[in-house]
Design a protein around this motif. Sequence first.
Motif, PDB file in Angstrom:
ATOM      1  N   GLU A   1    -100.182 -16.996  28.094  1.00  0.00           N
ATOM      2  CA  GLU A   1    -100.846 -16.842  26.795  1.00  0.00           C
ATOM      3  C   GLU A   1     -99.836 -16.479  25.708  1.00  0.00           C
ATOM      4  O   GLU A   1     -99.919 -16.937  24.593  1.00  0.00           O
ATOM      5  CB  GLU A   1    -101.933 -15.754  26.850  1.00  0.00           C
ATOM      6  N   PHE A   2     -98.871 -15.621  26.058  1.00  0.00           N
ATOM      7  CA  PHE A   2     -97.837 -15.233  25.096  1.00  0.00           C
ATOM      8  C   PHE A   2     -97.017 -16.443  24.683  1.00  0.00           C
ATOM      9  O   PHE A   2     -96.734 -16.647  23.516  1.00  0.00           O
ATOM     10  CB  PHE A   2     -96.918 -14.163  25.682  1.00  0.00           C
ATOM     11  N   ARG A   3     -96.623 -17.252  25.641  1.00  0.00           N
ATOM     12  CA  ARG A   3     -95.766 -18.400  25.355  1.00  0.00           C
ATOM     13  C   ARG A   3     -96.435 -19.398  24.417  1.00  0.00           C
ATOM     14  O   ARG A   3     -95.765 -20.024  23.608  1.00  0.00           O
ATOM     15  CB  ARG A   3     -95.361 -19.107  26.651  1.00  0.00           C
ATOM     16  N   THR A   4     -97.735 -19.575  24.518  1.00  0.00           N
ATOM     17  CA  THR A   4     -98.421 -20.594  23.727  1.00  0.00           C
ATOM     18  C   THR A   4     -99.040 -20.046  22.443  1.00  0.00           C
ATOM     19  O   THR A   4     -99.385 -20.811  21.561  1.00  0.00           O
ATOM     20  CB  THR A   4     -99.512 -21.283  24.566  1.00  0.00           C
ATOM     21  N   SER A   5     -99.164 -18.733  22.325  1.00  0.00           N
ATOM     22  CA  SER A   5     -99.765 -18.117  21.150  1.00  0.00           C
ATOM     23  C   SER A   5     -98.795 -18.133  19.976  1.00  0.00           C
ATOM     24  O   SER A   5     -97.583 -18.035  20.148  1.00  0.00           O
ATOM     25  CB  SER A   5    -100.128 -16.667  21.487  1.00  0.00           C
TER      26      SER A   5
ATOM     27  N   PRO B   1     -93.685 -12.179  18.645  1.00  0.00           N
ATOM     28  CA  PRO B   1     -93.283 -11.323  19.761  1.00  0.00           C
ATOM     29  C   PRO B   1     -92.735  -9.993  19.255  1.00  0.00           C
ATOM     30  O   PRO B   1     -92.353  -9.869  18.086  1.00  0.00           O
ATOM     31  CB  PRO B   1     -92.182 -12.141  20.442  1.00  0.00           C
ATOM     32  N   LEU B   2     -92.667  -9.011  20.147  1.00  0.00           N
ATOM     33  CA  LEU B   2     -92.100  -7.716  19.775  1.00  0.00           C
ATOM     34  C   LEU B   2     -90.611  -7.817  19.501  1.00  0.00           C
ATOM     35  O   LEU B   2     -90.086  -7.117  18.640  1.00  0.00           O
ATOM     36  CB  LEU B   2     -92.363  -6.681  20.866  1.00  0.00           C
TER      37      LEU B   2
ATOM     38  N   TRP C   1     -89.067 -15.590  20.234  1.00  0.00           N
ATOM     39  CA  TRP C   1     -89.604 -16.813  19.625  1.00  0.00           C
ATOM     40  C   TRP C   1     -89.033 -18.036  20.336  1.00  0.00           C
ATOM     41  O   TRP C   1     -89.628 -19.105  20.338  1.00  0.00           O
ATOM     42  CB  TRP C   1     -89.271 -16.875  18.130  1.00  0.00           C
ATOM     43  N   LEU C   2     -87.864 -17.884  20.948  1.00  0.00           N
ATOM     44  CA  LEU C   2     -87.220 -19.013  21.615  1.00  0.00           C
ATOM     45  C   LEU C   2     -87.991 -19.518  22.833  1.00  0.00           C
ATOM     46  O   LEU C   2     -87.727 -20.620  23.299  1.00  0.00           O
ATOM     47  CB  LEU C   2     -85.786 -18.647  22.016  1.00  0.00           C
ATOM     48  N   VAL C   3     -88.938 -18.748  23.360  1.00  0.00           N
ATOM     49  CA  VAL C   3     -89.737 -19.219  24.502  1.00  0.00           C
ATOM     50  C   VAL C   3     -91.060 -19.821  24.049  1.00  0.00           C
ATOM     51  O   VAL C   3     -91.832 -20.307  24.869  1.00  0.00           O
ATOM     52  CB  VAL C   3     -89.987 -18.103  25.549  1.00  0.00           C
TER      53      VAL C   3
END
Length: 112
Positions: free
Chosen positions: A4-8, A12-13, A18-20
Amino acid sequence: MAAEFRTSDLPPLETAYWLVKPRSLVRGTWGEAKEAAAWLGERPAEYAPRFAAEDDRDTARLARLVDAAAERLGSGADVSYGCYLERPSYLSLAVVTCSPNRALPELPCPCA
């Protein structure tokens, strides 16, 4: 790292993460730090009428932001900027270096 983090599109903290994120979230690439900093400086100008704080609309402050961003990017560091807009919004901007990234050199550049 959760899928979910990768596609949202949520920031990021740590800016380097952001590179992922998917390549579709990349808004531009630049070969020179000054070009990237100029892009970063143009974004707040688009949102200025919606800034919650009057100080965020100060053009001299925005010019200093661009100068500081160019200096940081030129040294290989990432830049993040954010400010509150009219409720309940928050403008989050980031410019990430990836040649390689100084904070997380193992992360590949999404546009390479």
